[in-house]
Design a protein around this motif. Structure first.
Motif, short mmCIF file in Angstrom:
data_model
loop_
_atom_site.label_atom_id
_atom_site.label_comp_id
_atom_site.label_asym_id
_atom_site.label_seq_id
_atom_site.Cartn_x
_atom_site.Cartn_y
_atom_site.Cartn_z
N ALA A 201 0.93 -1.16 -0.06
CA ALA A 201 -0.19 0.05 -0.10
C ALA A 201 0.87 1.30 0.01
CB ALA A 201 -0.91 0.12 1.44
N LEU A 202 1.81 1.23 0.87
CA LEU A 202 2.72 2.52 0.78
C LEU A 202 3.55 2.67 -0.26
CD1 LEU A 202 4.08 1.84 4.48
CD2 LEU A 202 2.34 3.68 3.86
N ARG A 203 3.97 1.68 -1.07
CA ARG A 203 4.75 1.77 -2.31
C ARG A 203 3.82 2.16 -3.26
NH1 ARG A 203 8.85 -1.58 -4.12
NH2 ARG A 203 8.14 -1.05 -6.38
N SER A 204 2.65 1.79 -3.35
CA SER A 204 1.65 2.39 -4.29
C SER A 204 1.29 3.75 -4.17
CB SER A 204 0.27 1.52 -4.30
OG SER A 204 -0.37 1.82 -3.25
N LEU A 205 1.64 4.32 -3.10
CA LEU A 205 1.54 5.90 -2.65
C LEU A 205 2.53 6.54 -3.05
CD1 LEU A 205 -0.82 5.52 0.37
CD2 LEU A 205 -1.56 6.11 -1.92
N GLY A 206 3.83 5.78 -3.37
CA GLY A 206 5.02 6.70 -3.68
C GLY A 206 6.19 6.60 -2.65
N HIS A 207 5.80 5.98 -1.62
CA HIS A 207 6.96 6.12 -0.61
C HIS A 207 7.70 4.98 -0.78
CE1 HIS A 207 4.27 8.96 1.49
NE2 HIS A 207 3.11 8.33 1.34
N GLU A 208 8.90 4.93 0.21
CA GLU A 208 9.96 3.94 0.27
C GLU A 208 9.80 3.17 1.36
OE1 GLU A 208 13.77 5.45 -0.23
OE2 GLU A 208 13.41 7.05 -1.68
N VAL A 209 9.86 1.86 1.34
CA VAL A 209 9.47 0.92 2.42
C VAL A 209 10.77 0.03 2.62
CG1 VAL A 209 7.07 1.22 2.33
CG2 VAL A 209 8.32 -0.65 1.03
N SER A 210 11.22 -0.47 4.06
CA SER A 210 12.06 -1.43 4.20
C SER A 210 11.68 -2.20 5.22
CB SER A 210 13.33 -0.78 4.36
OG SER A 210 13.37 -0.02 5.25
N LEU A 211 12.02 -3.49 5.50
CA LEU A 211 11.80 -4.50 6.39
C LEU A 211 12.82 -4.84 7.28
CD1 LEU A 211 9.56 -6.40 7.73
CD2 LEU A 211 10.65 -8.05 6.24
N TRP A 212 12.86 -4.97 8.71
CA TRP A 212 13.68 -5.26 9.63
C TRP A 212 13.39 -6.30 10.31
CZ3 TRP A 212 13.95 -6.23 14.67
CH2 TRP A 212 14.83 -6.55 15.24
#
Length: 401
Positions: A26-37
């Motif tokens: 969802a965040l990617r589709s809104l143009g944000h950068e995501v990462s996972l820890w």
């Protein structure tokens, strides 16, 4: 915006962990950068691999409270060392905000402290907020006290779903804490008519037989033995008209299979092991049977609604999740009227439309993403400008209470 999704790492297949995939998408589709820890334990490999298509994945030798600590939440609550280490890892990644994902109240208490120590804006998602006393856990009162003390030190907003889960959290932490409610979201599947035909053929089920699907881990919380009892009543009430399939695996799998055999349901109740792509099996079904004893906001149910499937569950669980008190969700009653709704093609078509409308109104992926972005901005705006790099001492933590 750069968002670090930090997992308490209970496992790759629970709905709470799978939520990170949906949030990331969802965040990617809104143009944000995501990462996972997340932990470098093999149980997290599956989630890490799937998330890698959305953004960077950072693995750490983190010990999950339930799986890796003999003393569970107590050990996490006093492990200041891992909090310092983790806070340093998060600072080096330089996100704009940390989104900490916890399965329940008492897991990841060391990560709660790490979020505070990092000095970064952070929110904390808790999926199951029922206290240990309510769940009937051993030493429940003590465990709830430990959780409340650690959670009380967190300065960012909490988020959970639905409102009844937020009420549980307010009871534990008091009304002074910011507790937001954001419903989980899932995307609608692509057209699946061919998948429906293929999967029903694979199961040996013709089109005039109604197929109920149960999707999820075969664990005590999901009440797999109750599912068998419901299936037996349905098969006795409408012989030859209904079949059932459980898609998933878990610690009670052997016991469930043994009980299925003892009840003589091997032909009526089928089993498909765990799959990362449940969409084809949902397409093959006519309704979902969800007999769980308690939930947060179950992704399996949302996936069913997104697939236009009406969902049958106990009245008690529906009452615990108010958004499910709506058309498209059918309470299971002993009189079996609920079964007749599914067997009637016209009524089932109406329920299917209602299920789709319920998903579009409350559980869309875009709506969830927008609400999380608003909460991230709030966390950034309200972050206190105090000395963020110092780990609170035990005496300081004690004075706060």
């Amino acid at each position: 915006m750069r968002i670090l999704l930090a997992s308490s790492s209970s496992g790759s297949r629970g709905g709470g962990e799978l939520a990170l995939l949906a949030i990331g998408e969802a965040l990617r589709s809104l143009g944000h950068e995501v990462s996972l820890w997340c932990s470098d334990h093999p149980r997290m490999d599956e989630l890490a691999d799937r998330f890698s298509t959305l953004g960077p994945v950072h693995r750490s030798p983190y010990k999950n409270s339930y799986h890796d600590r003999r003393t569970r939440s107590l050990g996490a609550a006093v492990d200041y060392g891992i909090s310092r280490k983790t806070a340093g890892e998060w600072r080096r990644l330089s996100p704009d905000v940390i989104h900490l994902n916890k399965q329940n109240l008492e897991d990841g208490l060391d990560l709660i402290r790490a979020a505070e120590c990092s000095g970064l804006p952070a929110i904390c998602m808790i999926h199951i907020t029922q206290p240990a006393v309510w769940l009937g856990a051993r030493f429940g009162a003590l465990r709830d006290w430990i959780a409340a003390r650690c959670l009380g030190n967190f300065q960012g907003p909490f988020v959970t779903t639905p409102e009844t889960r937020a009420d549980s959290l307010r009871t534990l932490l008091g009304t002074g804490k910011r507790i937001a409610v954001i419903h989980n979201g899932v995307k609608r599947p692509v057209a699946a008519e061919q998948a429906r035909h293929e999967r029903r053929k694979e199961l040996g089920i013709c089109e005039n037989t109604s197929l109920f699907i149960t999707l999820g881990r075969i664990e005590e919380q999901k009440q797999p033995l109750e599912m068998l009892r419901i299936a037996r009543r349905c098969c006795e009430a409408e012989p030859g008209k209904v079949r059932f399939v459980w898609v998933g695996s878990g610690s009670m799998e052997e016991a469930w299979l043994a009980e299925r055999k003892a009840l003589g349901l091997e032909d009526q109740v089928l089993h498909i092991p765990w799959t990362n792509q449940p969409g084809d099996w949902l397409a093959a079904a006519d309704a979902m049977l969800h007999p769980a004893r308690f939930e947060g906001m179950p992704f399996a149910v949302l996936e069913a609604l997104a697939s236009d499937l009406p969902v049958c569950m106990t009245p008690e669980l529906i009452a615990e999740i108010p958004p499910f008190e709506a058309p498209g969700i059918i309470p299971i009653h002993p009189d079996m009227d609920w079964l007749n709704l599914i067997l009637d093609p016209q009524k089932r078509a109406e329920l299917s439309t209602q299920a789709r409308q319920l998903h579009e109104k409350n559980f869309s992926l875009s709506r969830m993403g927008e609400e999380y972005v608003a909460l991230y901005h709030e966390a950034i705006r309200t972050k206190k400008h105090e000395n963020p790099l110092r780990v609170p001492s035990r005496s300081a933590a004690k004075r706060r209470h």
